[in-house]
Design an enzyme around this catalytic site. Sequence first.
Site, PDB file in Angstrom:
ATOM      1  N   TYR A   1       2.124  -4.234  -5.868  1.00 18.19           N
ATOM      2  CA  TYR A   1       2.775  -4.931  -5.000  1.00 18.19           C
ATOM      3  C   TYR A   1       2.422  -6.335  -5.143  1.00 18.19           C
ATOM      4  O   TYR A   1       2.989  -7.450  -5.221  1.00 18.19           O
ATOM      5  CB  TYR A   1       2.530  -4.553  -3.597  1.00 18.19           C
ATOM      6  CG  TYR A   1       3.253  -5.615  -2.618  1.00 18.19           C
ATOM      7  CD1 TYR A   1       4.631  -5.675  -2.387  1.00 18.19           C
ATOM      8  CD2 TYR A   1       2.413  -6.492  -1.631  1.00 18.19           C
ATOM      9  CE1 TYR A   1       5.153  -6.400  -1.488  1.00 18.19           C
ATOM     10  CE2 TYR A   1       2.846  -7.364  -0.839  1.00 18.19           C
ATOM     11  CZ  TYR A   1       4.161  -7.289  -0.497  1.00 18.19           C
ATOM     12  OH  TYR A   1       4.849  -7.983   0.322  1.00 18.19           O
TER      13      TYR A   1
ATOM     14  N   LYS B   1       4.569  -9.601  -6.539  1.00 20.14           N
ATOM     15  CA  LYS B   1       4.591 -10.932  -5.562  1.00 20.14           C
ATOM     16  C   LYS B   1       4.326 -11.995  -6.554  1.00 20.14           C
ATOM     17  O   LYS B   1       4.893 -13.197  -6.452  1.00 20.14           O
ATOM     18  CB  LYS B   1       3.826 -10.752  -4.339  1.00 20.14           C
ATOM     19  CG  LYS B   1       4.418 -10.037  -3.351  1.00 20.14           C
ATOM     20  CD  LYS B   1       5.716 -10.645  -2.672  1.00 20.14           C
ATOM     21  CE  LYS B   1       6.777  -9.896  -1.925  1.00 20.14           C
ATOM     22  NZ  LYS B   1       7.829 -10.865  -1.359  1.00 20.14           N
TER      23      LYS B   1
ATOM     24  N   GLY C   1      15.163  -2.788   6.690  1.00 19.46           N
ATOM     25  CA  GLY C   1      15.513  -3.661   7.788  1.00 19.46           C
ATOM     26  C   GLY C   1      16.654  -2.669   8.652  1.00 19.46           C
ATOM     27  O   GLY C   1      16.994  -1.591   8.412  1.00 19.46           O
TER      28      GLY C   1
END
Length: 321
Positions: A143, A147, A37
């Site tokens: 991934y 999740k 970020g």
Amino acid sequence: MARYLITGIAGFIGSTLAHTLVEQGHDVRGIDNLSTGSLDNLAGIRDKIDFQQMGLQDVAGMKSACEGIDFILHQAALASVPRSVKDPLTSHQSNIDGTLNLLLAARDAKVRRIVYAASSSAYGDQPMQPKQEDMSPLPLSPYAVQKLACEYYIQAFYRTYGLEGICLRYFNIFGPRQAADSPYSGVIAKFTTMMMAGETPTIFGDGLTSRDFNFVDNAVSANLLACLAPSSVATGRVFNIGTGRSHTLNEVYATIAEQLGFTAAPFYGPTRAGDIRHSLADIHRASKELGYHPKAHFHEGLQKTVAWYLAEKEKKAASTL
Ligand code: UD1
């Protein structure tokens, strides 16, 4: 006025949520380790939020971040299928261990509800389209497993500790502020910024791979609706957050190229490991139980997105003069 904690607040979706909640006058706390970020995403609201730079692995930090919070919007993750294929351990630690730390802190702080950024990748190559929430998941990449595992954790925390939770399975969210500067960037951010720089993007595969590309404003509205939903749906239930329409990579390329006046034909390369072929959401459950109706459509969303990257480029050029 509710108190929100946004994890991954300096990321693409987290920062868009923050801007919306601040505009609505809510109390916003945010954490981010700034690994992917950027504080630039919080420009204009930085002094209106309680921001702390920390990662989900910081146990004491999670404890203080959750204190006094009503709703957690859990966006922090090391996103990207190919990143997880290349380095599964690092994304596991961030995505699964980090989420477990957060859940423990949320439970102890008696947070009212956690809304989790789950992923459509959980369906993998389930042959049926559109994807419905009660289909068996078939995750292909690390991934996707990570999740999905966190969805199960959220369900377990509801069943064992009574912590309310809602899992929003995002289908390829795109829009302003999506990072474009990494090899792991989302395809729309990548294609747009490459074409703006006069570079020809590569489509992995034959270009007929399709995705349910969903503009970020729709994901924001899903999060807000998930906070308002009755407790009877906050039992760890899973909701598809897509649009119910899909577009091929060829179509994405052509639409962005047209908006930018970019005339070169795409390069084609090998299919990416861990990629699924088609992804399309059935959104009836979210519409019925959350009142989710995606208002922003693909073309309109893409126009706003391209306009944003162009404006950013101009801003950067002006600041270097
Ligand atoms: C996946 C998940 C999504 C999640 C995201 C996190 C699915 C269906 N979706 O998105 O829910 O939020 O990971 O990162 O699993 N591509 C190119 N050229 C490029 C870059 C990408 O052709 O330069 C292709 C990819 O091979 C893929 C498509 O574009 O077929 C979309 O890729 P990307 O934007 O990375 O998202 P997904 O991996 O689909």
